[in-house]
Structures are given as structure tokens and as C-alpha cells.
Design an enzyme around this catalytic site. Structure first.
Site, PDB file in Angstrom:
ATOM      1  N   ASP A  69      29.253 -15.827  24.882  1.00 53.44           N
ATOM      2  CA  ASP A  69      27.856 -15.605  25.258  1.00 53.44           C
ATOM      3  C   ASP A  69      27.054 -16.443  24.267  1.00 53.44           C
ATOM      4  O   ASP A  69      27.059 -16.150  23.066  1.00 53.44           O
ATOM      5  CB  ASP A  69      27.491 -14.119  25.122  1.00 53.44           C
ATOM      6  CG  ASP A  69      26.058 -13.872  25.561  1.00 53.44           C
ATOM      7  OD1 ASP A  69      25.170 -14.631  25.134  1.00 53.44           O
ATOM      8  OD2 ASP A  69      25.831 -12.928  26.318  1.00 53.44           O
ATOM      9  N   HIS A  70      26.366 -17.466  24.768  1.00 51.32           N
ATOM     10  CA  HIS A  70      25.791 -18.425  23.811  1.00 51.32           C
ATOM     11  C   HIS A  70      24.711 -17.778  22.934  1.00 51.32           C
ATOM     12  O   HIS A  70      24.366 -18.315  21.880  1.00 51.32           O
ATOM     13  CB  HIS A  70      25.286 -19.691  24.506  1.00 51.32           C
ATOM     14  CG  HIS A  70      23.963 -19.573  25.187  1.00 51.32           C
ATOM     15  ND1 HIS A  70      23.817 -19.090  26.455  1.00 51.32           N
ATOM     16  CD2 HIS A  70      22.715 -19.885  24.765  1.00 51.32           C
ATOM     17  CE1 HIS A  70      22.537 -19.109  26.784  1.00 51.32           C
ATOM     18  NE2 HIS A  70      21.845 -19.596  25.772  1.00 51.32           N
ATOM     19  N   HIS A  77      23.023 -11.671  27.852  1.00 54.36           N
ATOM     20  CA  HIS A  77      22.196 -12.057  26.708  1.00 54.36           C
ATOM     21  C   HIS A  77      21.306 -10.912  26.189  1.00 54.36           C
ATOM     22  O   HIS A  77      21.263 -10.639  24.989  1.00 54.36           O
ATOM     23  CB  HIS A  77      21.312 -13.246  27.067  1.00 54.36           C
ATOM     24  CG  HIS A  77      22.080 -14.402  27.635  1.00 54.36           C
ATOM     25  ND1 HIS A  77      23.338 -14.731  27.209  1.00 54.36           N
ATOM     26  CD2 HIS A  77      21.774 -15.301  28.603  1.00 54.36           C
ATOM     27  CE1 HIS A  77      23.766 -15.792  27.880  1.00 54.36           C
ATOM     28  NE2 HIS A  77      22.840 -16.142  28.738  1.00 54.36           N
TER      29      HIS A  77
END
Ligand code: NDP
Ligand SMILES: O=C1O[C@H](COP(=O)(O)O)[C@@H](O)[C@H](O)[C@H]1O
Length: 507
Positions: free
Chosen positions: A193-194, A256
Site C-alpha cells: 500500500d503505497h 489508504h
């Protein structure tokens, strides 16, 4: 300004390994993976013995691939590309053809990879990065498993990096978890998950657990509510077909926004290791109060953008975007009110909002503290005092801001709200980065603290299911509109107003 202790221990060098990228010809590889590997190479943080294996389904020579990657690097690198570093990196690249639809190609991949590993002395350590469309994740992993490339043998490690989106609902996420966990164990899986690659997101752990002053007030007795905001100026652009099937909720919330929520709301972990930290995160996500579909409708707002100006850019109606259905009911904006069922957070609402085509880019977590309980200053009625906020700024500035009341200079007591702001860039000179460097580095050193575990992913999907289901049934009923470039649908303000609260305004 300088930090108090500028000298920190050096980073550890990762083990020798083969870095195998499926989807090497794709956008993600060019935009983020290669530039991150370049930045790691520039920081001398790649293994001493290393090879990059680029997998394409149709034949591509190693030479062609190197040229192709170099073009990508020139376009997307976050810093000026130094030829010597780029050449050193690209010399590690070998192209191999493999297609999960052609199982034999994986037998050949195994043979070629093992030869390459012997020549490069990478000791059989392998990282398989699935940078492909999600439909290919399981088929690729299954082929790798079938030919024995994923099996750890006690000496060499084998890791699987899985990109987002991880499923499109609870059932599909569970299915993908089951498929992967038939082939490898949880510690071998790195679900990216960036948001967890962002410095200020990681810093939530440090802010909360390396300081003694916040934790005593980090609870229902002192915190009134929490706001998590991820606003984007970008419209849907060229991603119409993906986005229209996905929407703002699925695209942003279970991944996010829930990463932010879990870092803010988790209990203090006893140890800074992947098992302990990820258990606490999963625990708090599974404590999100389950809602009925009726409750989900009452506690949410969804909107879709109409044509408007974002800065200087004219955006068309969402429904007039390429590959978007003309009668689409897909939300480009979502706001939710959630509560967490535990002793720390009972009665403290968590308001989440995210949307596209808005007037400003802003990602932040705002923690609103309870007001002073009694109005001592007759000149300042309690409801005119400035609100006490701690704001964790993630975009566009990386910052921490404390908002409090102070005395206005002068002979009588008058108060005003002021802000004390810590800006990352004032203290730390970091090279511009993609945000993937830490994540890729962590995969290579075998640290999965910053990666999602199966139970967290499933808990996230479970918490948003009532909204997905209720919105699907409601279709266009209850779907608000908002002008591109605005603050979003007015109904999002009403969601807080009915609790006597309001969203934090941009400073
Ligand atoms: N692009 C981005 O900025 C981001 C992307 N992601 C995620 O990364 C992943 C890749 O995205 P992106 O690079 O944009 O996608 P692309 O469509 O650009 O490329 C992916 C590559 O995967 C290969 N591929 C396509 N279909 C298959 C298949 N059925 N089996 C095996 N290989 C296949 C193709 O290479 P070839 O034809 O050569 O085999 C293609 O170049 C996605 O899961 C996406 O959600 C996440 C964050 C940001
Ligand atoms: O994963 C995604 O994230 C981006 C927003 O990321 P940010 O780092 O710019 O906040 C979003 O635009 C995209 O739709 C989504 O798929």
C-alpha cells in the site's frame, strides 16, 4: 534547523537476491519501481550481488528491455540520472519471457532463472514483484508455485510482492488470500500500500510511540473526534474503465484511509516487529463498528463530480469521461462516519472523506481535542475559542501542526487561535523520492512491518461492505453532485453539522 541527533546508524545492506518483475513493460515498473531501484542504487542500498529479471509475456530481448527501462528512467526519475549509476543498474537486467497462460514458459523461466542466479551468485534468494493487472496475481503465483520457485529451503528466501488493488470486496480479497496462502506462508507475502511508503505516514508511529506527551491524551477522554482527509485535484483522466468499476470508496478507503486510521487508532505495540505491529493494526480495524446497510446510508455521503475548473484545468462531467458509463452511479467522492468499539475510542467518531476533482490536493489526519470545559475568560465565550487540533500533514506539506489558543498582546485578555508547525523540510534534507524506496528496500531486507497482512486487508473490506452494498442498491438515489474544483458535495458538511461539528478548513 537541525535535528537533535543528526548521526544515525547506517542502513543495513540487503542480502544478495534476484529481483523478478512481472509486468516489466508496464506503467508501474517505469513510473515507480525502476526509479526507486535507481534511488536505492544511488544511496548504495542495493545488494552487492543482485540481478533484475524482467518478465514480459511476449519476447523482448534484454537489450531492448534495458533501452526501454532507460527511457522510463529518464522520464520518471525523481532526481537527475547519473549515467554511471543507471548503467550499473541496467547491467543487472535480463529479460525472460513467461505467460501464466502458457505453463511451459514457467518451466523455462525456472531453468533460466537458476542459471542466472548461479552466475550472479544471488544464493537463490528471490523476490517476485507482481506488477501486473490484479487478475494475473493468482495465476502467476500458481505457476511459480507449480515449478517450485516459491519454496523456501531453509537457506534461501522467496518473497512475493503483491500490488494493489487486493481484491474488490471481502469475498475476492479472501479468495486471493487463500490462493496465495496455499502457495506461500504469510511472512513471504508483501501486500503493498503505497501510503505506507510515505514518510509522514510512517511518522505517525514515531509521533505516537516515541513521545511521552501524546499517548496519555490519545483517547476518548481528550479527543473529540478524528478527521481523515484525502482530497485530490486530479479527475479520473484516462482511468475511466478502472475507476467506473471501482469508485472512490473501493479505490481509497479500505486501503489508504484505513492505513491512516489504523496507525492513529491502534493500541501501542509492545515491540516494533511485523507480527506485533500488524496484529495491533488488524485488531483496531476489526473493532470498527459493523453497520447495517440502513446505518451505512445514514452515516455516509457519496458524490460525483460535474464539469468545472480545477485550477486552470477544465474538467468535463465525470459521466462524459472516456470509458465511463453515461448513466454511471459510481461515486468520485465519499465521506463516512465510523466508530471504533473499544475502551479507547468508544463514542469518538472517525470522519473520513476522499474525492477526486476537488479544489485542492490535501492529505491529512486532524485530531480534534475536546474544548476547555469551562469559560473562564468572559471576553471569549467558550464557543468562540479556536479549536484544538493536532494535524498530521501528509500532502502537500509534510508537517505536524498544533492549533491552540493564545493571548493577544494588550492590556486586556483577548484570545486568538495560533498554529505551531513542524515542517519536515525545515529539518531534514531528503532527496526527492517516489515513496516506493522504503517499501522495496524493506522487501529485500525481509521486514514486512509496512505491508498489509491478510487479516487487515479482510477487516478493511469487511468494514466497508455495508457501504458498498447499500450504495449498490440505492443506485443513483442519494448520489450527490459537486462541481469540479469545489470542496465536494455540500451534504458532506451536513454529515458533521448534524453532530455539531465541521470539517477542518484549509489553512
Ligand atoms: N501505474 C501506477 O502508477 C500504479 C499501478 N499500481 C498497480 O500496479 C499493477 C500494474 O499496473 P500498471 O503497470 O499501471 O499496469 P499496466 O497495464 O501498465 O502494465 C502491467 C503489465 O503487466 C503485463 N500483463 C498484463 N496482463 C497480464 C497478464 N494477464 N498476465 C501477465 N502479465 C500481464 C503487461 O506486460 P506484458 O504485456 O509485457 O506481459 C503489462 O505491461 C496494477 O495492479 C496496478 O493496480 C499501483 C499503484 C500505482
Ligand atoms: O492508489 C491510489 O492512490 C492515488 C492517490 O495517491 P496519493 O499518494 O497521490 O494520495 C489515487 O489517485 C488513485 O486513484 C488510487 O488508485
Amino acid at each position: 534547523m537541525t535535528p537533535l541527533h543528526p548521526h544515525q546508524p547506517p542502513h543495513q545492506k540487503p542480502d544478495a537476491c534476484a529481483f523478478v518483475i512481472f509486468g516489466v513493460t508496464g506503467d508501474l515498473t517505469h513510473r515507480l519501481v525502476l526509479p526507486s531501484l535507481y534511488n536505492l542504487a544511488a544511496g548504495n542500498l542495493l545488494p552487492d550481488r543482485f540481478c533484475i529479471v524482467g518478465i514480459a509475456r511476449k519476447g523482448m530481448s534484454s537489450e531492448q528491455l534495458r533501452v526501454n527501462l532507460m527511457e522510463g528512467l529518464r522520464k520518471y526519475a525523481t532526481r537527475p540520472v547519473e549515467d554511471e549509476i543507471a548503467q550499473r543498474l541496467l547491467q543487472c537486467v535480463t529479460a525472460i519471457e513467461a505467460d501464466p497462460k502458457e505453463p511451459d514458459s514457467f518451466d523455462q523461466l525456472k531453468e533460466r532463472l537458476e542459471k542466472l542466479e548461479a552466475a550472479r551468485e544471488t544464493h537463490g534468494n528471490r523476490l517476485f514483484y507482481l506488477a501486473t493487472p490484479p487478475a494475473a496475481f493468482a495465476p502467476i503465483a500458481q505457476q511459480l508455485g507449480r515449478v517450485g520457485l516459491l519454496k523456501e529451503d531453509g537457506k534461501a528466501w522467496r518473497r512475493l510482492v503483491v500490488e494493489k488493488p487486493f481484491g474488490t470486496d471481502l469475498a475476492s480479497a479472501k479468495k486471493l488470500n487463500d490462493q496465495l496462502l496455499e502457495l506461500v506462508t504469510e511472512h513471504q507475502i508483501y501486500r503493498i500500500d503505497h501510503y505506507l511508503g510515505k514518510e509522514t505516514v510512517q511518522n505517525i508511529l514515531v509521533l505516537r510511540f516515541a513521545n511521552g506527551m501524546f499517548e496519555p491524551i490519545w483517547n476518548r477522554h481528550h479527543i473529540d473526534h478524528v478527521q481523515i482527509t484525502v482530497e485530490e485535484k486530479l479527475g479520473v483522466g484516462t482511468r475511466g474503465s478502472f475507476y467506473d468499476a471501482t469508485g472512490a470508496l473501493r479505490d481509497m478507503v479500505p486501503n489508504h484511509l484505513f492505513q491512516l486510521l489504523s496507525l492513529v487508532a491502534m493500541e501501542p505495540p509492545a515491540r516494533f516487529d511485523a507480527h506485533t505491529v500488524r496484529s495491533e493494526k488488524a485488531e483496531v480495524l476489526s473493532a470498527i463498528q459493523p453497520l447495517s446497510e440502513q446505518e451505512a446510508l445514514l452515516n455516509s455521503v457519496r458524490g460525483q463530480y460535474k464539469a468545472g475548473l480545477v485550477g486552470d484545468t477544465e474538467l468535463p462531467d465525470y459521466r462524459n469521461t472516456k470509458d465511463v458509463s453515461a448513466d454511471s452511479a459510481t461515486e468520485t467522492y465519499a465521506a463516512l462516519k465510523l466508530t471504533i468499539d473499544n475502551w479507547r475510542w468508544a463514542g469518538v467518531p472517525f470522519y473520513l472523506r476522499t474525492g477526486k476533482a476537488l479544489g485542492a490536493k490535501r492529505t491529512e489526519v486532524a485530531i480534534k481535542f475536546r474544548q476547555a470545559p469551562f469559560a473562564m475568560f468572559s471576553c471569549t465565550p467558550i464557543d468562540t475559542l479556536a479549536e484544538n487540533y493536532l494535524v498530521i500533514g501528509i500532502e502537500p506539506t509534510q508537517s505536524i501542526t498544533l492549533q491552540f489558543n493564545t493571548k493577544i498582546p494588550g492590556p486586556t485578555i483577548r484570545t486568538d487561535g495560533v498554529q505551531m508547525k513542524f515542517n519536515y523540510k525545515d529539518y531534514f534534507q531528503a532527496e526527492p523520492a517516489t515513496g516506493y524506496e522504503t517499501l522495496i528496500y524493506d522487501c529485500m531486507i525481509g521486514d514486512n512491518i509496512l505491508f498489509q497482512r491478510a487479516d487487515s486487508v479482510e477487516a478493511g473490506w469487511k468494514a466497508v461492505e455495508p457501504f458498498i452494498e447499500a450504495w449498490k442498491k440505492a443506485g443513483r438515489d442519494g448520489l450527490h453532485t459537486y462541481e469540479a474544483g469545489s470542496e465536494g458535495p455540500k451534504a458532506a458538511a451536513d454529515l458533521l453539522a448534524r453532530d455539531g461539528r465541521s470539517w477542518r478548513k484549509l489553512a
